[in-house]
Scaffold this active site. Structure first.
Site, PDB file in Angstrom:
ATOM      1  N   ASP A  50     -12.582 -14.387 -23.978  1.00  0.00           N
ATOM      2  CA  ASP A  50     -12.996 -14.938 -22.697  1.00  0.00           C
ATOM      3  C   ASP A  50     -13.782 -13.896 -21.900  1.00  0.00           C
ATOM      4  OD1 ASP A  50     -11.778 -17.385 -23.144  1.00  0.00           O
ATOM      5  OD2 ASP A  50      -9.864 -16.746 -22.272  1.00  0.00           O
ATOM      6  N   TYR A  78      -2.873  -8.347 -28.515  1.00  0.00           N
ATOM      7  CA  TYR A  78      -3.405  -8.248 -27.157  1.00  0.00           C
ATOM      8  C   TYR A  78      -2.435  -7.490 -26.259  1.00  0.00           C
ATOM      9  CZ  TYR A  78      -6.307 -12.242 -28.599  1.00  0.00           C
ATOM     10  OH  TYR A  78      -7.171 -13.072 -29.261  1.00  0.00           O
ATOM     11  N   ASP A  92      -6.504 -17.889 -15.599  1.00  0.00           N
ATOM     12  CA  ASP A  92      -6.907 -16.488 -15.508  1.00  0.00           C
ATOM     13  C   ASP A  92      -7.499 -16.225 -14.125  1.00  0.00           C
ATOM     14  OD1 ASP A  92      -9.578 -17.436 -15.555  1.00  0.00           O
ATOM     15  OD2 ASP A  92      -9.675 -17.254 -17.724  1.00  0.00           O
ATOM     16  N   ARG A 183      -3.867 -17.154 -22.439  1.00  0.00           N
ATOM     17  CA  ARG A 183      -3.821 -17.751 -21.096  1.00  0.00           C
ATOM     18  C   ARG A 183      -2.741 -18.820 -21.006  1.00  0.00           C
ATOM     19  NH1 ARG A 183      -8.679 -20.703 -20.170  1.00  0.00           N
ATOM     20  NH2 ARG A 183      -9.305 -20.355 -22.328  1.00  0.00           N
TER      21      ARG A 183
END
Length: 306
Positions: A50, A78, A92, A183
């Site tokens: 993203d 991540y 987000d 997310r």
């Protein structure tokens, strides 16, 4: 009429760039910029990050694009910061705040909720995503104020580790299967805690066997006098597969697409069947499947210009 300027000739560039994608760039934006710096003819990325996210985005050039699918299928790791108590429509920092709540949760409550999300789970893809419906990305529907029904998808959270909690910020490390939306994971954790949440930060640190070691920024690439020298070789994408060394005669047959019976060829082979990377000396020839009776079946081959 003004004559058209000649089309710029792009170079045949083969290799892999471990890019540290900056905030604000889509994966495609980053790819286009790197491709321009390297004047590369053919390029592709190995899984979308993203725009608000940073970190490891492997970019493949030339012959390396033949092997990019492996990274699309690979597990990823991540580091993320979850902001509890504030929910946005995108999950987000780029979204609009749609709900705020007080945050009064304990470490014990957090650990209990995290345990619910380890292992196989079902995730509903977000509306703000590139998944397509009737040929149009979901985010286009979302921007038009349209919400569509989405089927839950099965993903696997291999690791979900709490790094720190300083209310309202929850720092996590996540290792997950392909198709996982961090997310959505952050939102679902917030919902389970009763606070709501969105991602404050997201950084990818591993894709398959590739890590942040050797990762470069676009600024470093653009400022280097010889940026092509910064590329990793094509086989950097294949380091997790066993290597098979062929003789010159066998290599010629392999590159012609022939299946090779290696049982009597005195070629060192891995003990297990499966995918291998194939070489002549230090030159990568491609990948193959090593099957029963030590049969080597070519899979994806490198095209040599000389």
């Amino acid at each position: 009429m003004k004559p058209m300027s000649p089309k710029k000739v792009r170079d045949l560039v083969d290799g892999v760039l471990l890019l540290d994608k900056p905030v604000g760039f889509s994966s495609n934006d980053a790819l286009i910029k790197a491709k321009r710096i390297l004047n590369a003819k053919k390029a592709g990325h190995t899984g979308t990050l993203d725009p608000f996210a940073t970190g490891l985005l492997p970019l493949c050039f030339g012959e390396a694009t033949k092997f990019s699918q492996d990274l699309l299928e690979a597990d990823k790791t991540y580091e993320t910061t979850v902001h509890l108590g504030v929910t946005t429509d995108t999950g987000d920092t780029e979204g609009v705040v749609i709900d705020t709540r007080s945050v009064a949760v304990t470490l014990e409550q957090i650990e209990a909720v995290l345990a619910q999300f380890r292992g196989p789970i079902a995730q509903v893809p977000p509306m703000h995503s590139a998944l397509k419906r009737d040929g149009k990305p979901l985010y286009e529907y979302a921007r038009a104020g349209i919400t569509l029904e989405r089927e839950a998808r099965n993903v696997v959270i291999h690791e979900l580790k709490l790094v720190s909690y300083e209310a309202p910020f929850l720092k996590l490390v996540v290792t997950c299967s392909k198709g996982t939306y961090i997310r959505v994971l952050g939102q679902d954790i917030g919902a389970a805690l009763g606070t709501g949440a969105h991602l404050q930060a997201l950084r990818r640190t591993q894709v398959g066997a590739l890590t942040t070691a050797g990762m470069l920024t676009l600024e470093t690439l653009g400022a280097h006098a010889a940026p092509l020298s910064l590329l990793a070789p094509v086989d950097a994408l294949l380091s997790s597969f066993p290597a098979v060394q062929l003789t010159a005669e066998l290599a010629k047959r392999f590159l012609n697409g022939q299946r090779l019976a290696l049982g009597k060829e005195q070629i060192a082979l891995p003990p297990e069947q499966g995918r291998v990377r194939v070489y002549l000396d230090a030159k990568l020839l491609g990948t193959a499947q090593l099957g029963e009776y030590q049969i080597l079946a070519p899979e994806r081959l490198i095209a040599f210009t000389q």
